[in-house]
Design a protein around this motif. Structure first.
Motif, PDB file in Angstrom:
ATOM      1  N   ARG A 243       2.780  -6.267  -6.431  1.00 27.86           N
ATOM      2  CA  ARG A 243       1.634  -5.367  -6.302  1.00 27.86           C
ATOM      3  C   ARG A 243       1.668  -4.626  -4.971  1.00 27.86           C
ATOM      4  O   ARG A 243       1.402  -3.418  -4.917  1.00 27.86           O
ATOM      5  CB  ARG A 243       0.346  -6.168  -6.437  1.00 27.86           C
ATOM      6  CG  ARG A 243      -0.909  -5.326  -6.378  1.00 27.86           C
ATOM      7  CD  ARG A 243      -2.129  -6.186  -6.623  1.00 27.86           C
ATOM      8  NE  ARG A 243      -3.361  -5.418  -6.555  1.00 27.86           N
ATOM      9  CZ  ARG A 243      -4.573  -5.931  -6.709  1.00 27.86           C
ATOM     10  NH1 ARG A 243      -4.721  -7.237  -6.969  1.00 27.86           N
ATOM     11  NH2 ARG A 243      -5.646  -5.161  -6.626  1.00 27.86           N
ATOM     12  N   THR A 244       2.011  -5.356  -3.888  1.00 31.87           N
ATOM     13  CA  THR A 244       2.060  -4.715  -2.571  1.00 31.87           C
ATOM     14  C   THR A 244       3.150  -3.658  -2.517  1.00 31.87           C
ATOM     15  O   THR A 244       2.947  -2.561  -1.983  1.00 31.87           O
ATOM     16  CB  THR A 244       2.288  -5.762  -1.478  1.00 31.87           C
ATOM     17  OG1 THR A 244       1.180  -6.677  -1.460  1.00 31.87           O
ATOM     18  CG2 THR A 244       2.425  -5.110  -0.105  1.00 31.87           C
ATOM     19  N   LEU A 245       4.317  -3.964  -3.076  1.00 32.60           N
ATOM     20  CA  LEU A 245       5.399  -2.987  -3.060  1.00 32.60           C
ATOM     21  C   LEU A 245       5.013  -1.730  -3.826  1.00 32.60           C
ATOM     22  O   LEU A 245       5.250  -0.611  -3.362  1.00 32.60           O
ATOM     23  CB  LEU A 245       6.670  -3.596  -3.655  1.00 32.60           C
ATOM     24  CG  LEU A 245       7.860  -2.627  -3.755  1.00 32.60           C
ATOM     25  CD1 LEU A 245       8.235  -2.086  -2.379  1.00 32.60           C
ATOM     26  CD2 LEU A 245       9.057  -3.296  -4.410  1.00 32.60           C
ATOM     27  N   THR A 246       4.407  -1.900  -5.006  1.00 32.27           N
ATOM     28  CA  THR A 246       3.998  -0.727  -5.783  1.00 32.27           C
ATOM     29  C   THR A 246       3.012   0.115  -4.999  1.00 32.27           C
ATOM     30  O   THR A 246       3.108   1.353  -4.980  1.00 32.27           O
ATOM     31  CB  THR A 246       3.395  -1.169  -7.121  1.00 32.27           C
ATOM     32  OG1 THR A 246       4.374  -1.893  -7.872  1.00 32.27           O
ATOM     33  CG2 THR A 246       2.935   0.032  -7.939  1.00 32.27           C
ATOM     34  N   ARG A 247       2.055  -0.549  -4.349  1.00 27.71           N
ATOM     35  CA  ARG A 247       1.049   0.185  -3.576  1.00 27.71           C
ATOM     36  C   ARG A 247       1.689   0.929  -2.406  1.00 27.71           C
ATOM     37  O   ARG A 247       1.424   2.129  -2.193  1.00 27.71           O
ATOM     38  CB  ARG A 247      -0.018  -0.782  -3.068  1.00 27.71           C
ATOM     39  CG  ARG A 247      -1.072  -0.131  -2.156  1.00 27.71           C
ATOM     40  CD  ARG A 247      -2.177  -1.121  -1.809  1.00 27.71           C
ATOM     41  NE  ARG A 247      -1.654  -2.342  -1.210  1.00 27.71           N
ATOM     42  CZ  ARG A 247      -1.294  -2.458   0.074  1.00 27.71           C
ATOM     43  NH1 ARG A 247      -1.407  -1.420   0.889  1.00 27.71           N
ATOM     44  NH2 ARG A 247      -0.847  -3.610   0.543  1.00 27.71           N
ATOM     45  N   LEU A 248       2.533   0.251  -1.630  1.00 24.67           N
ATOM     46  CA  LEU A 248       3.168   0.882  -0.479  1.00 24.67           C
ATOM     47  C   LEU A 248       4.104   2.009  -0.902  1.00 24.67           C
ATOM     48  O   LEU A 248       4.135   3.083  -0.292  1.00 24.67           O
ATOM     49  CB  LEU A 248       3.944  -0.159   0.325  1.00 24.67           C
ATOM     50  CG  LEU A 248       3.140  -1.262   1.016  1.00 24.67           C
ATOM     51  CD1 LEU A 248       4.083  -2.263   1.682  1.00 24.67           C
ATOM     52  CD2 LEU A 248       2.181  -0.677   2.036  1.00 24.67           C
ATOM     53  N   PHE A 249       4.873   1.772  -1.955  1.00 23.54           N
ATOM     54  CA  PHE A 249       5.854   2.743  -2.422  1.00 23.54           C
ATOM     55  C   PHE A 249       5.154   4.011  -2.911  1.00 23.54           C
ATOM     56  O   PHE A 249       5.563   5.131  -2.581  1.00 23.54           O
ATOM     57  CB  PHE A 249       6.688   2.130  -3.548  1.00 23.54           C
ATOM     58  CG  PHE A 249       8.050   2.734  -3.717  1.00 23.54           C
ATOM     59  CD1 PHE A 249       9.167   2.064  -3.254  1.00 23.54           C
ATOM     60  CD2 PHE A 249       8.218   3.952  -4.348  1.00 23.54           C
ATOM     61  CE1 PHE A 249      10.445   2.605  -3.417  1.00 23.54           C
ATOM     62  CE2 PHE A 249       9.476   4.506  -4.509  1.00 23.54           C
ATOM     63  CZ  PHE A 249      10.604   3.836  -4.039  1.00 23.54           C
ATOM     64  N   THR A 250       4.088   3.826  -3.676  1.00 19.03           N
ATOM     65  CA  THR A 250       3.360   4.984  -4.217  1.00 19.03           C
ATOM     66  C   THR A 250       2.693   5.770  -3.101  1.00 19.03           C
ATOM     67  O   THR A 250       2.695   7.009  -3.108  1.00 19.03           O
ATOM     68  CB  THR A 250       2.321   4.521  -5.247  1.00 19.03           C
ATOM     69  OG1 THR A 250       2.982   3.761  -6.267  1.00 19.03           O
ATOM     70  CG2 THR A 250       1.613   5.706  -5.875  1.00 19.03           C
ATOM     71  N   ARG A 251       2.146   5.066  -2.128  1.00 17.26           N
ATOM     72  CA  ARG A 251       1.492   5.755  -1.010  1.00 17.26           C
ATOM     73  C   ARG A 251       2.496   6.557  -0.185  1.00 17.26           C
ATOM     74  O   ARG A 251       2.211   7.669   0.256  1.00 17.26           O
ATOM     75  CB  ARG A 251       0.786   4.735  -0.116  1.00 17.26           C
ATOM     76  CG  ARG A 251       0.001   5.370   1.046  1.00 17.26           C
ATOM     77  CD  ARG A 251      -0.775   4.322   1.815  1.00 17.26           C
ATOM     78  NE  ARG A 251       0.122   3.385   2.491  1.00 17.26           N
ATOM     79  CZ  ARG A 251      -0.278   2.266   3.089  1.00 17.26           C
ATOM     80  NH1 ARG A 251      -1.570   1.928   3.064  1.00 17.26           N
ATOM     81  NH2 ARG A 251       0.579   1.475   3.699  1.00 17.26           N
ATOM     82  N   ALA A 252       3.706   6.019   0.005  1.00 16.45           N
ATOM     83  CA  ALA A 252       4.698   6.679   0.850  1.00 16.45           C
ATOM     84  C   ALA A 252       5.414   7.823   0.141  1.00 16.45           C
ATOM     85  O   ALA A 252       5.751   8.833   0.772  1.00 16.45           O
ATOM     86  CB  ALA A 252       5.718   5.658   1.351  1.00 16.45           C
TER      87      ALA A 252
END
Length: 302
Positions: A243-252
């Motif tokens: 979940r954290t990776l998806t959130r960080l990746f999408t934001r970046a």
């Protein structure tokens, strides 16, 4: 082994020199064998910023795979630029005639013009002297307000920091966009290309951020985009939850990791198809189980 030789003139701008030198030096740190050298017509050279530089007076032996870069210097006009001896200008011409590449940063385009290397080619320089460059070399095509141009192994860039963009372009051309993105990331700069054009590669286009976790994930995806790489394995490799990776990746990047991987696959497939590969064969080559997904992605993209 590739030599990167910087031709220095009195009053050279430090960043014109240091930007591309740092980029090629960083590429060498990552295992790409570059040797940097600095030549001038005098051993102790003043710079525009006051720091003296020591240069060699003789040229190393150069081959077609080597590069000569002319950084810019401080001068109100190109006509008032420092003198460059006929032997050094001949060395520029001879290197290009033997199949080598020459490049300039900022006012360094003036040296290429004096050597006759701008005639019949596209070029650029700092916006303050673009008009003068066009007047001085009417057989050249001066392209305004872009970061750099490349035409028949003559590569010119705009002012000061654009030398980094020029170096990243040359690294991407020689080693691929993933290596250029790796160098840009290590230098903490954007992996940019020409200002009037979109990024030519997804590996560069989605690197304009400073999130180290996402860069690490992108490194893995760039290297293995044609292989199965589940979100859980990718997240574990970079040390965060799915979940954290998806959130960080999408934001970046504006994309999920899966969409980013699909973008890499689609881009590579389009390249293969444009060179005569069938859709079915291209789909298999980039990692799709069958061609239906590739056809859907192509239709959506177009």
């Amino acid at each position: 082994m590739s030599h990167i030789v910087f031709l220095l003139v009195p009053g050279v701008h430090l960043l014109d020199l240091a930007g591309p030198a740092q980029a090629f030096s960083t590429a060498a740190d990552f295992g790409h064998p570059y040797t940097l050298g600095y030549v001038a017509e005098q051993a102790l050279l003043p710079t525009a910023q006051g720091l003296p530089l020591v240069a060699r007076l003789d040229w190393p032996e150069l081959g077609p795979e080597d590069l000569i870069v002319v950084p810019g210097w401080r001068a109100r006009t190109l006509a008032g630029s420092p003198a460059i001896g006929a032997a050094f200008l001949r060395s520029l011409r001879d290197h290009h005639d033997r199949g080598g590449t020459v490049a300039s940063v900022c006012a360094g385009a003036e040296a290429l013009g004096r050597a006759g290397l701008l005639d019949g080619r596209r070029c650029t320089t700092h916006h303050d002297v673009q008009d003068e460059l066009a007047r001085r070399y009417p057989r050249a095509t001066v392209v305004r307000d872009v970061l750099y141009t490349a035409d028949d192994r003559v590569v010119t860039s705009a002012g000061i920091a654009s030398g980094i963009d020029l170096a990243l372009h040359l690294i991407a051309t020689r080693h691929g966009p993933a290596v250029a993105a790796q160098v840009a990331r290590d230098m903490v700069v954007y992996a940019r290309r020409n200002g009037h054009e979109p990024q030519a590669s997804a590996m560069l286009r989605y690197r304009s951020h400073l999130d180290d976790t996402v860069h690490h994930a992108q490194d893995l995806l760039d290297a293995r985009f044609d292989q199965p790489l589940p979100l859980s394995a990718l997240a574990a490799a970079v040390g965060v939850s799915d979940r954290t990776l998806t959130r960080l990746f999408t934001r970046a990047t504006g994309l999920t990791p899966l969409r980013y991987q699909q973008t890499l696959r689609l881009e590579r497939a389009e390249h293969l198809i444009s060179h005569g590969t069938t859709v079915d064969a291209a789909a298999g080559a980039v990692g799709f189980a069958d061609a239906r997904m590739l056809r859907r992605l192509r239709a959506r993209e177009h």
